[in-house]
Design an enzyme around this catalytic site. Structure first.
Site, PDB file in Angstrom:
ATOM      1  N   SER A 144      -0.111   7.460 -10.208  1.00  0.00           N
ATOM      2  CA  SER A 144       1.161   6.622  -9.585  1.00  0.00           C
ATOM      3  C   SER A 144       1.266   8.507  -8.288  1.00  0.00           C
ATOM      4  CB  SER A 144       2.195   6.011  -9.190  1.00  0.00           C
ATOM      5  OG  SER A 144       2.696   6.182  -8.828  1.00  0.00           O
ATOM      6  N   TYR A 157      10.647   5.373 -14.557  1.00  0.00           N
ATOM      7  CA  TYR A 157       9.080   5.623 -13.693  1.00  0.00           C
ATOM      8  C   TYR A 157       8.169   6.948 -13.118  1.00  0.00           C
ATOM      9  CZ  TYR A 157       5.163   3.569 -11.140  1.00  0.00           C
ATOM     10  OH  TYR A 157       3.581   3.152 -10.804  1.00  0.00           O
TER      11      TYR A 157
END
Length: 249
Positions: A144, A157
């Site tokens: 990501s 995260y």
């Protein structure tokens, strides 16, 4: 979009929805045999049936990447033989301020996003190395842009995705010389089920506001990148790809 992946055998984790499901469709439509790994057995069974109805080859394998995967490996080998393409897509995004102390969420993200990726990579490494001696072999990790950027309430995260990106770069130093291409893909904002896992209303509302301002990519956009990347000639490795909505800065 379809590509030339005839005679390839792929494993896609997190194939029950989103990027995983769309990637499985692209690979199958491009001629690959695709094993669909996910916890939601009914979802992957339905997707496998859809692929077969289109004339493709698919195998549904109910599996949790955080658990023992020996049964999943046996099922894939029995159905399709040696694997030469692995897409580590399974992941979870749980947003909360660090001050909430949600170690249950921390464990879930670390176990799925990082340890799960390691588990899958480990059990298929010998397949990939053997395949790389003869033809193309690919390990694709879905990270990501959060690996590099900072977002309030997503510290753990983003840390797991930073680990995936750095791990991918290091795996390439080990596997590249053995004929295995390692590709790290970092999507920006993508429409998926990830936000549905967030149980903090304020954090969820902030994400909704951002998605309204920046229309997200479709999961199929990322799947198309996976198809393009893995269909390059054997000697070409697209090592790092960042894929953003045009207006996301």
């Amino acid at each position: 979009m379809t590509y030339d992946l005839n005679n390839r055998t792929a494993v896609v984790t997190g194939a029950a929805s989103g990027i995983g499901a769309e990637t499985a469709l692209v690979l199958a439509r491009s001629g690959a045999r695709v094993a669909l790994l996910a916890r939601r057995a009914e979802r992957v069974a339905d997707l496998a049936e859809k692929i077969r109805a289109e004339g493709g080859q698919a195998l549904a394998v109910a599996a949790d990447v955080t658990k023992d995967l020996s049964g999943a490996v046996e099922a894939v080998h029995a159905g399709f033989g040696r694997v030469d393409l692995v897409v580590n897509n399974a992941g979870v995004m749980l947003g909360n301020p660090l001050t909430e102390g949600r170690d249950d969420e921390w464990d879930r993200m670390i176990d799925t996003n990082l340890k799960g990726l390691l588990n899958v990579t480990r059990v298929f490494t010998s397949d990939l190395v053997e395949a790389g001696r003869e033809g193309a072999a690919d390990l694709v990790n879905i990270s990501s842009v959060a690996a590099h950027q900072t977002f309030p309430n997503y510290a753990v995260y983003t840390a797991t995705k930073a680990a995936v990106t750095h791990l991918s770069a290091n795996l390439r130093t080990e596997l590249g010389a053995l004929g295995v291409r390692v590709t790290n893909i970092e999507p920006g904002l993508v429409h998926s089920e990830l936000p549905d896992h967030i149980d903090n209303p304020d954090v969820s509302a902030d994400l909704t506001t951002w998605r309204d301002a920046v229309p997200p990519l479709a999961a199929a956009d990322i799947a198309d990148v996976v198809g393009f990347t893995t269909s390059r000639p054997k000697h070409v490795n697209l090592r790092q790809l960042v894929v953003l909505p045009t207006v996301q800065v």
